[in-house]
Each structure stands twice: as structure tokens, then as C-alpha cells.
Write a protein that holds these residues in place. Structure first.
Motif, PDB file in Angstrom:
ATOM      1  N   PHE A  24       0.830  -1.204   0.000  1.00 54.78           N
ATOM      2  CA  PHE A  24       0.000   0.000   0.000  1.00 54.78           C
ATOM      3  C   PHE A  24       0.865   1.255   0.000  1.00 54.78           C
ATOM      4  CE2 PHE A  24      -2.232   3.423   2.188  1.00 54.78           C
ATOM      5  CZ  PHE A  24      -3.411   3.490   1.454  1.00 54.78           C
ATOM      6  N   VAL A  25       1.883   1.262   0.825  1.00 50.00           N
ATOM      7  CA  VAL A  25       2.771   2.431   0.886  1.00 50.00           C
ATOM      8  C   VAL A  25       3.473   2.622  -0.448  1.00 50.00           C
ATOM      9  CG1 VAL A  25       4.817   3.415   1.975  1.00 50.00           C
ATOM     10  CG2 VAL A  25       3.118   2.249   3.373  1.00 50.00           C
ATOM     11  N   ARG A  26       4.031   1.536  -0.981  1.00 55.65           N
ATOM     12  CA  ARG A  26       4.828   1.636  -2.213  1.00 55.65           C
ATOM     13  C   ARG A  26       3.962   1.988  -3.422  1.00 55.65           C
ATOM     14  NH1 ARG A  26       5.535  -2.699  -5.225  1.00 55.65           N
ATOM     15  NH2 ARG A  26       5.196  -4.047  -3.413  1.00 55.65           N
ATOM     16  N   GLN A  27       2.814   1.324  -3.562  1.00 61.55           N
ATOM     17  CA  GLN A  27       2.009   1.521  -4.760  1.00 61.55           C
ATOM     18  C   GLN A  27       1.100   2.745  -4.678  1.00 61.55           C
ATOM     19  OE1 GLN A  27      -0.177  -2.044  -5.705  1.00 61.55           O
ATOM     20  NE2 GLN A  27       1.658  -3.215  -6.222  1.00 61.55           N
ATOM     21  N   VAL A  28       0.543   3.004  -3.494  1.00 55.59           N
ATOM     22  CA  VAL A  28      -0.463   4.070  -3.379  1.00 55.59           C
ATOM     23  C   VAL A  28       0.166   5.379  -2.912  1.00 55.59           C
ATOM     24  CG1 VAL A  28      -2.611   4.792  -2.273  1.00 55.59           C
ATOM     25  CG2 VAL A  28      -2.302   2.402  -2.984  1.00 55.59           C
ATOM     26  N   LEU A  29       0.725   5.393  -1.683  1.00 62.34           N
ATOM     27  CA  LEU A  29       1.227   6.654  -1.132  1.00 62.34           C
ATOM     28  C   LEU A  29       2.439   7.174  -1.905  1.00 62.34           C
ATOM     29  CD1 LEU A  29       0.875   6.061   2.728  1.00 62.34           C
ATOM     30  CD2 LEU A  29      -0.614   7.381   1.213  1.00 62.34           C
ATOM     31  N   ALA A  30       3.434   6.321  -2.066  1.00 55.94           N
ATOM     32  CA  ALA A  30       4.646   6.761  -2.763  1.00 55.94           C
ATOM     33  C   ALA A  30       4.483   6.704  -4.277  1.00 55.94           C
ATOM     34  CB  ALA A  30       5.835   5.895  -2.341  1.00 55.94           C
ATOM     35  N   GLY A  31       3.705   5.725  -4.762  1.00 51.51           N
ATOM     36  CA  GLY A  31       3.561   5.536  -6.204  1.00 51.51           C
ATOM     37  C   GLY A  31       2.530   6.440  -6.845  1.00 51.51           C
ATOM     38  N   SER A  32       1.260   6.126  -6.660  1.00 55.33           N
ATOM     39  CA  SER A  32       0.195   6.879  -7.339  1.00 55.33           C
ATOM     40  C   SER A  32       0.067   8.313  -6.834  1.00 55.33           C
ATOM     41  CB  SER A  32      -1.143   6.150  -7.165  1.00 55.33           C
ATOM     42  OG  SER A  32      -1.131   4.898  -7.811  1.00 55.33           O
ATOM     43  N   LEU A  33       0.051   8.501  -5.512  1.00 56.06           N
ATOM     44  CA  LEU A  33      -0.199   9.831  -4.959  1.00 56.06           C
ATOM     45  C   LEU A  33       1.055  10.680  -4.858  1.00 56.06           C
ATOM     46  CD1 LEU A  33      -2.756   8.992  -2.115  1.00 56.06           C
ATOM     47  CD2 LEU A  33      -3.139   9.298  -4.562  1.00 56.06           C
ATOM     48  N   LYS A  34       2.216  10.033  -4.853  1.00 60.68           N
ATOM     49  CA  LYS A  34       3.491  10.743  -4.682  1.00 60.68           C
ATOM     50  C   LYS A  34       3.404  11.734  -3.510  1.00 60.68           C
ATOM     51  CE  LYS A  34       5.579  10.164  -9.196  1.00 60.68           C
ATOM     52  NZ  LYS A  34       4.780   8.969  -9.492  1.00 60.68           N
ATOM     53  N   ALA A  35       3.002  11.181  -2.366  1.00 59.87           N
ATOM     54  CA  ALA A  35       2.845  11.997  -1.159  1.00 59.87           C
ATOM     55  C   ALA A  35       4.193  12.550  -0.719  1.00 59.87           C
ATOM     56  CB  ALA A  35       2.229  11.160  -0.038  1.00 59.87           C
ATOM     57  N   SER A  36       4.180  13.811  -0.313  1.00 57.82           N
ATOM     58  CA  SER A  36       5.380  14.399   0.290  1.00 57.82           C
ATOM     59  C   SER A  36       5.211  14.520   1.799  1.00 57.82           C
ATOM     60  CB  SER A  36       5.656  15.777  -0.308  1.00 57.82           C
ATOM     61  OG  SER A  36       4.539  16.643  -0.119  1.00 57.82           O
ATOM     62  N   TYR A  37       3.956  14.433   2.263  1.00 51.14           N
ATOM     63  CA  TYR A  37       3.665  14.573   3.688  1.00 51.14           C
ATOM     64  C   TYR A  37       2.415  13.767   3.994  1.00 51.14           C
ATOM     65  CZ  TYR A  37       1.936  16.815   7.986  1.00 51.14           C
ATOM     66  OH  TYR A  37       1.449  17.053   9.257  1.00 51.14           O
ATOM     67  N   VAL A  38       2.432  13.024   5.107  1.00 52.50           N
ATOM     68  CA  VAL A  38       1.286  12.214   5.525  1.00 52.50           C
ATOM     69  C   VAL A  38       1.019  12.464   7.005  1.00 52.50           C
ATOM     70  CG1 VAL A  38       0.342   9.883   5.786  1.00 52.50           C
ATOM     71  CG2 VAL A  38       1.797  10.421   3.808  1.00 52.50           C
ATOM     72  N   ALA A  39      -0.236  12.794   7.338  1.00 52.97           N
ATOM     73  CA  ALA A  39      -0.647  12.994   8.732  1.00 52.97           C
ATOM     74  C   ALA A  39      -1.618  11.892   9.124  1.00 52.97           C
ATOM     75  CB  ALA A  39      -1.303  14.364   8.917  1.00 52.97           C
ATOM     76  N   ILE A  40      -1.328  11.218  10.251  1.00 49.42           N
ATOM     77  CA  ILE A  40      -2.192  10.139  10.740  1.00 49.42           C
ATOM     78  C   ILE A  40      -2.325  10.246  12.253  1.00 49.42           C
ATOM     79  CG2 ILE A  40      -1.706   8.486   8.886  1.00 49.42           C
ATOM     80  CD1 ILE A  40       0.329   7.175  10.822  1.00 49.42           C
ATOM     81  N   GLY A  41      -3.348   9.583  12.779  1.00 55.11           N
ATOM     82  CA  GLY A  41      -3.523   9.499  14.212  1.00 55.11           C
ATOM     83  C   GLY A  41      -2.666   8.401  14.809  1.00 55.11           C
ATOM     84  N   GLU A  42      -2.452   8.465  16.116  1.00 52.59           N
ATOM     85  CA  GLU A  42      -1.551   7.530  16.783  1.00 52.59           C
ATOM     86  C   GLU A  42      -2.041   6.093  16.763  1.00 52.59           C
ATOM     87  OE1 GLU A  42      -1.412   7.891  21.109  1.00 52.59           O
ATOM     88  OE2 GLU A  42      -3.103   9.252  20.997  1.00 52.59           O
ATOM     89  N   ASP A  43      -3.346   5.874  16.546  1.00 54.23           N
ATOM     90  CA  ASP A  43      -3.870   4.508  16.530  1.00 54.23           C
ATOM     91  C   ASP A  43      -4.267   4.063  15.126  1.00 54.23           C
ATOM     92  OD1 ASP A  43      -6.006   6.171  16.228  1.00 54.23           O
ATOM     93  OD2 ASP A  43      -7.280   5.216  17.744  1.00 54.23           O
TER      94      ASP A  43
END
Length: 298
Positions: free
Chosen positions: A95-114
Motif C-alpha cells: 500500500f505504501v509503495r504503490q499508493v502513497l509513494a507511487g500513485s499519490l506521490k505523497a510528500s507529507y502524511v498525517a495520521i492518528g496515533e492509533d
């Protein structure tokens, strides 16, 4: 705001500030995440992207209500991702490789602690932070918003909504729970036999509070009317569908066909069957007096 529902492939984006989650009710914790990606957008000019995982269960906000909320807040793109078998079984690293880094090319990601993601929920915030280093994006992990000693979550809100505890629900959300829709023609019995009312039929996906009578505010654009609202089947009258029926104080206007938003302030009583229309009418008059007293104090 651009809206996309993921049917197969994720869109090809570039340089995004992304937040992820279910965003069921857009409660205080969700808005904390939104603030972070909007802050990054203001600082660097990136696109603010919300990736919302959606399922078939009833939700505090319908899909259209969530879209309206996020657009008003300033999101650039909303990606609704159904929790299909493929998504549920996708490994966290994939998911990280294909979606966040691949398709979306995210430079910043904000998530909750859980926050958890990926097959068997093996994707933890710590895993995502390490993955960010690997794939070249920043990850910020935010502490949960608290209500006393308990974390604010969609589960907590759903529990309180199921109790009809509207004051607590409003506190957790940061706004009053509401039902919206078009005022529809009922059978006319309210106007003939009891009191004129505005009737809404909520969308099937809308999570409703327990059947009963509530103190409410109904909005029609800029016009706002206090009143009382019955949620349920109206057993004395005998409807075969669940409706939201509001008696508005000091309103004689024809409201049929107008957009209405009913905000719930306080639970008064459970829905019940009365022995006669006269008994029902007498109880409604008591409900009205309690509602009027509430707004005089408010």
C-alpha cells in the motif's frame, strides 16, 4: 474540491499532503488531521488530499455530507476508497509503495496515533514513519483528541448516538449531529389532526439516533426554526418507513420541496404507541412546551 471514488486504480497525483482514515463523522480528531494537511498546503502549496476508506455500514455523516464538510474545510481532493477484498488483503508495504509513494506521490502524511492499515492491520504509525524515510515522504503522527480519559473516536461517537446522548455526541463531534434532506409530502395527518410538520426521509446510509422525540433546530438556508422532531415509524399513525418529522415553532410557511437540515440538541422521550389520537396530541403538546422551555433557557 475534486472528488474521486476509487473503482480500480488510484489516480496519478503529485506532491500531496495526505491524511488517511474512515472519516465517518469528521469529529474533533479528524479535524485535527485536516488542520495539519491544510497547514502544509498553506506553507508549501501542495494539494491537500483526504483518503477516506468507506464500507457499507451506516455512518454518522453520509458520503455527500462528508464531501460537503471537507470541501468547506478546504480540501483539494477527496478519494473515497471502498474497503474491497483487494484493499483489505493488500500488505502494508504494498500500500505504501504503490499508493502513497507511487500513485499519490505523497510528500507529507498525517495520521492518528492509533491508525492501522494493510492486511491484518499490520501497518502501524511506526511502520509508516519508517516507510516514509525509505520512500521519501514525511510522516507526522498526531496524538488523539481526548474526552476526559477516553480517546475521541468514531466508535465512541456511535456508542453515544445509540444512547440518544445528543449533548455528548455534539461535544465529541464539535458540531451538532444532523439529518438533512428535502421536505416531502406526508399523508397530511399532522396538518389535519395534530400540528403542521416538515417531513424528511433520511438516506439508508445515515446512522440515526434511537427512535424518539428530540429538541431540534431546523435550517432552510438562512432561516432557522427551533422545534421538536420525531425519529421513527410513528406507531400510533402506523407508517411503514422510518422518518424524521419536525414541528417548527412559529412557522406557518409552505416548506415542501425545500432543503432542510435538522440539528439535534436533546433527547426528550422514546417513541411510543398511544391509545388514541387525542392521547398522542396531548403528549405532543407537552413535548412542545418542553422544547419551548429549553430554548428560553438556551
Amino acid at each position: 474540491m475534486e472528488y474521486m471514488r476509487i473503482e480500480d486504480q488510484f489516480p496519478r497525483l503529485n506532491n500531496c499532503a495526505v491524511t488517511l482514515g474512515k472519516f465517518d463523522g469528521i469529529h474533533r480528531g479528524h479535524r485535527k488531521l485536516m488542520d495539519k494537511i491544510l497547514e502544509r498546503k498553506k506553507e508549501t502549496g501542495v494539494q491537500a488530499v483526504v483518503l477516506a476508506f468507506v464500507s457499507d455500514r451506516k455512518t454518522v455523516l453520509t458520503n455527500s455530507e462528508r464531501r460537503d464538510f471537507l470541501e468547506h474545510m478546504g480540501a483539494d481532493i477527496l478519494l473515497e476508497c471502498p474497503l474491497t477484498s483487494d484493499i483489505r488483503h493488500m500488505k502494508a508495504d504494498t500500500f505504501v509503495r504503490q499508493v502513497l509513494a507511487g500513485s499519490l506521490k505523497a510528500s507529507y502524511v498525517a495520521i492518528g496515533e492509533d491508525f492501522r492499515f494493510g492486511f491484518e492491520r499490520k501497518g502501524t504509525p511506526e511502520f509508516l514513519k519508517k516507510s516514509g524515510v525509505k520512500y521519501g515522504f514525511e510522516v507526522e503522527i498526531l496524538l488523539k483528541e481526548m474526552d476526559g480519559s477516553r480517546k475521541i473516536s468514531s466508535t465512541y461517537i456511535r456508542e453515544e448516538l445509540a444512547k440518544g446522548n445528543m449533548e455528548k455526541v455534539s461535544s465529541l463531534l464539535g458540531f451538532d449531529y444532523f439529518v438533512s434532506g428535502i421536505v416531502e409530502h406526508g399523508r397530511g395527518m399532522g396538518r389535519r389532526e395534530f400540528f403542521p410538520t416538515a417531513n424528511l426521509i433520511p438516506l439508508p446510509e445515515k446512522l440515526l439516533p434511537p427512535n424518539g422525540v428530540y429538541i431540534t433546530l431546523s435550517s432552510f438556508g438562512q432561516e432557522i426554526y427551533p422545534g421538536i422532531t420525531n425519529v421513527g415509524y410513528k406507531p400510533t399513525v402506523g407508517e411503514n418507513f422510518i422518518g424524521v418529522e419536525s414541528y417548527l415553532f412559529d412557522c406557518e410557511k409552505n416548506l415542501y420541496g425545500k432543503n432542510c437540515t435538522v440539528e439535534f440538541r436533546k433527547f426528550l422521550r422514546k417513541e411510543q404507541r398511544f391509545s388514541s389520537y387525542e392521547a398522542l396530541k396531548e403528549q405532543i403538546q407537552k413535548d412542545i412546551r418542553m422544547g419551548e422551555e429549553y430554548f428560553r433557557r438556551d
